[in-house]
Design a protein around this motif. Structure first.
Motif, mmCIF file in Angstrom:
data_model
loop_
_atom_site.group_PDB
_atom_site.id
_atom_site.type_symbol
_atom_site.label_atom_id
_atom_site.label_comp_id
_atom_site.label_asym_id
_atom_site.label_seq_id
_atom_site.Cartn_x
_atom_site.Cartn_y
_atom_site.Cartn_z
ATOM 1 N N GLY A 25 0.804 -1.204 0.000
ATOM 2 C CA GLY A 25 0.000 0.000 0.000
ATOM 3 C C GLY A 25 0.840 1.259 0.000
ATOM 4 O O GLY A 25 0.344 2.363 0.223
ATOM 5 N N HIS A 26 2.116 1.107 -0.273
ATOM 6 C CA HIS A 26 3.051 2.233 -0.220
ATOM 7 C C HIS A 26 4.214 1.926 -1.161
ATOM 8 O O HIS A 26 4.526 0.760 -1.411
ATOM 9 N N LEU A 27 4.848 2.981 -1.660
ATOM 10 C CA LEU A 27 6.019 2.800 -2.516
ATOM 11 C C LEU A 27 7.245 2.585 -1.636
ATOM 12 O O LEU A 27 7.766 3.514 -1.025
ATOM 13 N N MET A 28 7.700 1.352 -1.557
ATOM 14 C CA MET A 28 8.798 0.999 -0.662
ATOM 15 C C MET A 28 10.147 1.174 -1.355
ATOM 16 O O MET A 28 10.323 0.752 -2.505
ATOM 17 N N PRO A 29 11.120 1.788 -0.672
ATOM 18 C CA PRO A 29 12.439 1.968 -1.290
ATOM 19 C C PRO A 29 13.155 0.644 -1.494
ATOM 20 O O PRO A 29 12.940 -0.320 -0.754
ATOM 21 N N VAL A 30 13.990 0.621 -2.510
ATOM 22 C CA VAL A 30 14.750 -0.586 -2.850
ATOM 23 C C VAL A 30 16.103 -0.550 -2.126
ATOM 24 O O VAL A 30 16.735 0.512 -2.068
ATOM 25 N N PRO A 31 16.566 -1.668 -1.565
ATOM 26 C CA PRO A 31 17.921 -1.677 -0.993
ATOM 27 C C PRO A 31 18.936 -1.309 -2.067
ATOM 28 O O PRO A 31 18.862 -1.813 -3.195
ATOM 29 N N ARG A 32 19.864 -0.433 -1.722
ATOM 30 C CA ARG A 32 20.827 0.009 -2.732
ATOM 31 C C ARG A 32 22.074 -0.874 -2.695
ATOM 32 O O ARG A 32 23.187 -0.441 -2.383
ATOM 33 N N THR A 33 21.829 -2.136 -3.029
ATOM 34 C CA THR A 33 22.909 -3.109 -3.152
ATOM 35 C C THR A 33 23.015 -3.537 -4.609
ATOM 36 O O THR A 33 22.084 -3.337 -5.399
ATOM 37 N N ARG A 34 24.130 -4.144 -4.955
ATOM 38 C CA ARG A 34 24.298 -4.581 -6.344
ATOM 39 C C ARG A 34 23.367 -5.741 -6.672
ATOM 40 O O ARG A 34 22.903 -5.869 -7.807
ATOM 41 N N ASP A 35 23.081 -6.584 -5.700
ATOM 42 C CA ASP A 35 22.121 -7.668 -5.941
ATOM 43 C C ASP A 35 20.733 -7.094 -6.244
ATOM 44 O O ASP A 35 20.045 -7.545 -7.170
ATOM 45 N N ALA A 36 20.320 -6.103 -5.456
ATOM 46 C CA ALA A 36 19.016 -5.481 -5.693
ATOM 47 C C ALA A 36 18.992 -4.760 -7.037
ATOM 48 O O ALA A 36 17.973 -4.753 -7.738
ATOM 49 N N LEU A 37 20.116 -4.160 -7.406
ATOM 50 C CA LEU A 37 20.203 -3.484 -8.697
ATOM 51 C C LEU A 37 20.063 -4.480 -9.834
ATOM 52 O O LEU A 37 19.385 -4.200 -10.837
ATOM 53 N N ASP A 38 20.663 -5.656 -9.693
ATOM 54 C CA ASP A 38 20.544 -6.682 -10.727
ATOM 55 C C ASP A 38 19.074 -7.084 -10.927
ATOM 56 O O ASP A 38 18.616 -7.260 -12.067
ATOM 57 N N VAL A 39 18.351 -7.242 -9.824
ATOM 58 C CA VAL A 39 16.933 -7.595 -9.904
ATOM 59 C C VAL A 39 16.149 -6.477 -10.592
ATOM 60 O O VAL A 39 15.329 -6.724 -11.488
ATOM 61 N N LEU A 40 16.411 -5.245 -10.182
ATOM 62 C CA LEU A 40 15.721 -4.097 -10.770
ATOM 63 C C LEU A 40 16.002 -4.007 -12.263
ATOM 64 O O LEU A 40 15.082 -3.789 -13.064
ATOM 65 N N VAL A 41 17.242 -4.160 -12.653
ATOM 66 C CA VAL A 41 17.615 -4.071 -14.070
ATOM 67 C C VAL A 41 16.864 -5.124 -14.876
ATOM 68 O O VAL A 41 16.300 -4.836 -15.953
ATOM 69 N N ALA A 42 16.835 -6.358 -14.388
ATOM 70 C CA ALA A 42 16.143 -7.431 -15.111
ATOM 71 C C ALA A 42 14.656 -7.122 -15.258
ATOM 72 O O ALA A 42 14.058 -7.325 -16.335
ATOM 73 N N ASN A 43 14.048 -6.605 -14.198
ATOM 74 C CA ASN A 43 12.618 -6.289 -14.252
ATOM 75 C C ASN A 43 12.339 -5.105 -15.181
ATOM 76 O O ASN A 43 11.340 -5.109 -15.912
ATOM 77 N N VAL A 44 13.203 -4.115 -15.147
ATOM 78 C CA VAL A 44 13.029 -2.960 -16.037
ATOM 79 C C VAL A 44 13.159 -3.394 -17.489
ATOM 80 O O VAL A 44 12.359 -2.988 -18.347
ATOM 81 N N GLU A 45 14.137 -4.215 -17.773
ATOM 82 C CA GLU A 45 14.320 -4.673 -19.156
ATOM 83 C C GLU A 45 13.116 -5.478 -19.637
ATOM 84 O O GLU A 45 12.701 -5.352 -20.805
ATOM 85 N N LEU A 46 12.529 -6.280 -18.757
ATOM 86 C CA LEU A 46 11.341 -7.042 -19.140
ATOM 87 C C LEU A 46 10.168 -6.101 -19.407
ATOM 88 O O LEU A 46 9.435 -6.276 -20.397
#
Length: 272
Positions: free
Chosen positions: A106-127
């Motif tokens: 119910g809220h926009l939760m911040p993403v952990p600023r780790t390289r693992d989290a960035l990898d997940v974000l990148v994959a989801n953005v590309e999809l």
């Protein structure tokens, strides 16, 4: 970017202020919450704005691209369909997650600023990008906490995201101000670190202090300090567009027009 240059000053279209948005002078573009629109049954007010030639940009709040759960392609496809229905040159969402383990925050939760989290974000953005008909911009969010073991600053995190996905950035200066107040981040460092040449447009919104916490409410007047962050951004780059967000406690037409004029004054100050 084709279709995004010189958007001007705009406002978030909401059904509660549809007539206000229609009659306000100087509204150069609007943004709509994509999840609130139904394809084939666009609100009459949105159709009227389109007929007037006002650009309408869909803004999503539910893709949860920073989450570990699989991307819901139905949500992505709806966002793309809204873009096509309004002839939008771009869509946007946030660098956040809103779902995990079957639960919705119910809220926009911040993403952990780790390289693992960035990898997940990148994959989801590309999809998401592969299933959208137009470019995608992503917005920085307001946070009341920072996850532990961060490896990158927010600016560095977004810079790498852009480098790896070629996405655009939607910079919310109110969120930069909120984070400076609540978790001690530095808006100037953020602006130093992000690729400003990938700026799609800018959000401005109001908030309110409650005790030790500043709440980015979108229901109060824009503070002068938020306009100072906008001024700092405009001293570095000419933003293609700047948009006022208001989601509750709607003021009079006169007050909204005054806030739009204040935003325009900051933008115009830096134009030669």
């Amino acid at each position: 970017m084709v279709g995004i240059k010189d958007l001007g000053v705009g406002i978030g279209w909401r059904s509660e202020i549809d007539l206000t948005v229609e009659r306000l002078p100087g509204v150069d573009f609007v943004e709509v919450v994509a999840e609130n629109l139904h394809i084939g049954h666009l609100p009459e007010s949105v159709t009227l704005l389109l007929e007037r030639g006002v650009p309408v940009l869909p803004h999503a709040v539910s893709l949860s691209l920073g989450g570990a759960d699989p991307v819901d392609l139905h949500r992505v496809e709806h966002l793309g369909a809204v873009a096509e229905a309004v002839g939008a040159p771009m869509v946007s969402d946030h660098v956040c997650f809103v779902r995990a383990g079957g639960l919705d925050s119910g809220h926009l939760m911040p993403v952990p600023r780790t390289r693992d989290a960035l990898d997940v974000l990148v994959a989801n953005v590309e999809l998401a990008q592969a299933n959208l008909p137009v470019p995608l911009a992503l917005e920085n969010v307001a946070a009341l906490l920072e996850w532990p073991d961060g490896e990158l600053s927010e600016g560095q995190f977004l810079a790498e995201l852009v480098e790896r996905t070629d996405c655009w950035l939607l910079v919310d200066v109110a969120n930069l101000y909120a984070n400076a107040r609540n978790i001690g981040t530095d808006p100037e460092r953020f602006l130093d670190e992000i690729p400003l040449e990938r700026l799609a447009y800018v959000h401005v919104a109001g908030g309110e202090q409650h005790g030790d916490i500043y709440h980015d409410t979108h229901a109060h007047a824009v503070l002068p300090e938020v306009l100072e962050v906008l001024d700092e951004l405009c001293s570095r780059v000419a933003p293609p567009g700047v948009l006022l967000e208001r989601d509750d406690n709607y003021p009079s037409d006169t007050e909204i027009a005054s806030e739009l004029a204040a935003i325009r004054a900051v933008v115009d100050k830096h134009r030669g």
